[in-house]
Design a protein around this motif. Structure first.
Motif, PDB file in Angstrom:
ATOM      1  N   MET A 105       0.876  -1.633   3.685  1.00 29.69           N
ATOM      2  CA  MET A 105       0.774  -0.173   3.746  1.00 29.69           C
ATOM      3  C   MET A 105       0.107   0.215   5.060  1.00 29.69           C
ATOM      4  O   MET A 105      -0.946  -0.310   5.406  1.00 29.69           O
ATOM      5  N   ARG A 106       0.756   1.122   5.792  1.00 27.55           N
ATOM      6  CA  ARG A 106       0.192   1.672   7.036  1.00 27.55           C
ATOM      7  C   ARG A 106       0.461   3.157   7.054  1.00 27.55           C
ATOM      8  O   ARG A 106       1.611   3.573   6.993  1.00 27.55           O
ATOM      9  N   GLY A 107      -0.597   3.913   7.148  1.00 29.26           N
ATOM     10  CA  GLY A 107      -0.438   5.354   7.241  1.00 29.26           C
ATOM     11  C   GLY A 107       0.316   5.962   6.070  1.00 29.26           C
ATOM     12  O   GLY A 107       1.083   6.896   6.238  1.00 29.26           O
ATOM     13  N   GLY A 108       0.144   5.382   4.874  1.00 31.11           N
ATOM     14  CA  GLY A 108       0.802   5.913   3.694  1.00 31.11           C
ATOM     15  C   GLY A 108       2.252   5.473   3.541  1.00 31.11           C
ATOM     16  O   GLY A 108       2.933   5.878   2.614  1.00 31.11           O
ATOM     17  N   ARG A 109       2.737   4.612   4.439  1.00 32.16           N
ATOM     18  CA  ARG A 109       4.115   4.086   4.351  1.00 32.16           C
ATOM     19  C   ARG A 109       4.073   2.589   4.127  1.00 32.16           C
ATOM     20  O   ARG A 109       3.188   1.904   4.622  1.00 32.16           O
ATOM     21  N   ARG A 110       5.048   2.106   3.403  1.00 31.50           N
ATOM     22  CA  ARG A 110       5.121   0.672   3.115  1.00 31.50           C
ATOM     23  C   ARG A 110       6.082   0.015   4.091  1.00 31.50           C
ATOM     24  O   ARG A 110       7.207   0.458   4.272  1.00 31.50           O
TER      25      ARG A 110
END
Length: 114
Positions: A105-110
């Protein structure tokens, strides 16, 4: 030269994968007779959910030949497998088979693959 029939249809990415594997693993050049199934109801009924399907001159068929192990075994049964090519293929594929494939997960994205 090895002559085979390939039951296929336009835009079949699995068929393209199978052809690339054949080129890599076969002991000699392969000539493919491509049979387009979409124009024939009987062929669609028989092969529609099975393509790509390879057939040898004896009519023996291979489903899911895009799976390297299945294709290698089928070729080996007929004496058409390049053993050195198969060993090289397996060795080169090894790092990809054992690499972790988790999601991050990075910045709310997978994101897949770390």
């Amino acid at each position: 030269m090895i002559r085979l029939r390939l039951y296929t249809t336009l835009g079949c990415h699995l068929c393209e994968q199978l052809e690339a594997l054949l080129e890599t693993l076969a002991i000699e050049e392969v000539e493919l007779e491509r049979v387009e199934i979409s124009a024939d109801d009987a062929l669609i009924e028989r092969y529609g959910v099975r393509i790509p399907v390879l057939a040898d001159n004896a009519g023996e068929e291979l489903d899911r030949g895009f799976e390297a192990e299945r294709l290698a075994a089928w070729l080996a049964e007929r004496g058409w497998l390049g053993e050195a090519s198969w060993s090289r293929f397996q060795r080169d594929a090894e790092p990809y088979a054992s690499a972790p494939r988790g999601a991050v997960m990075r910045g709310g994205r997978r994101y897949l693959g770390g």
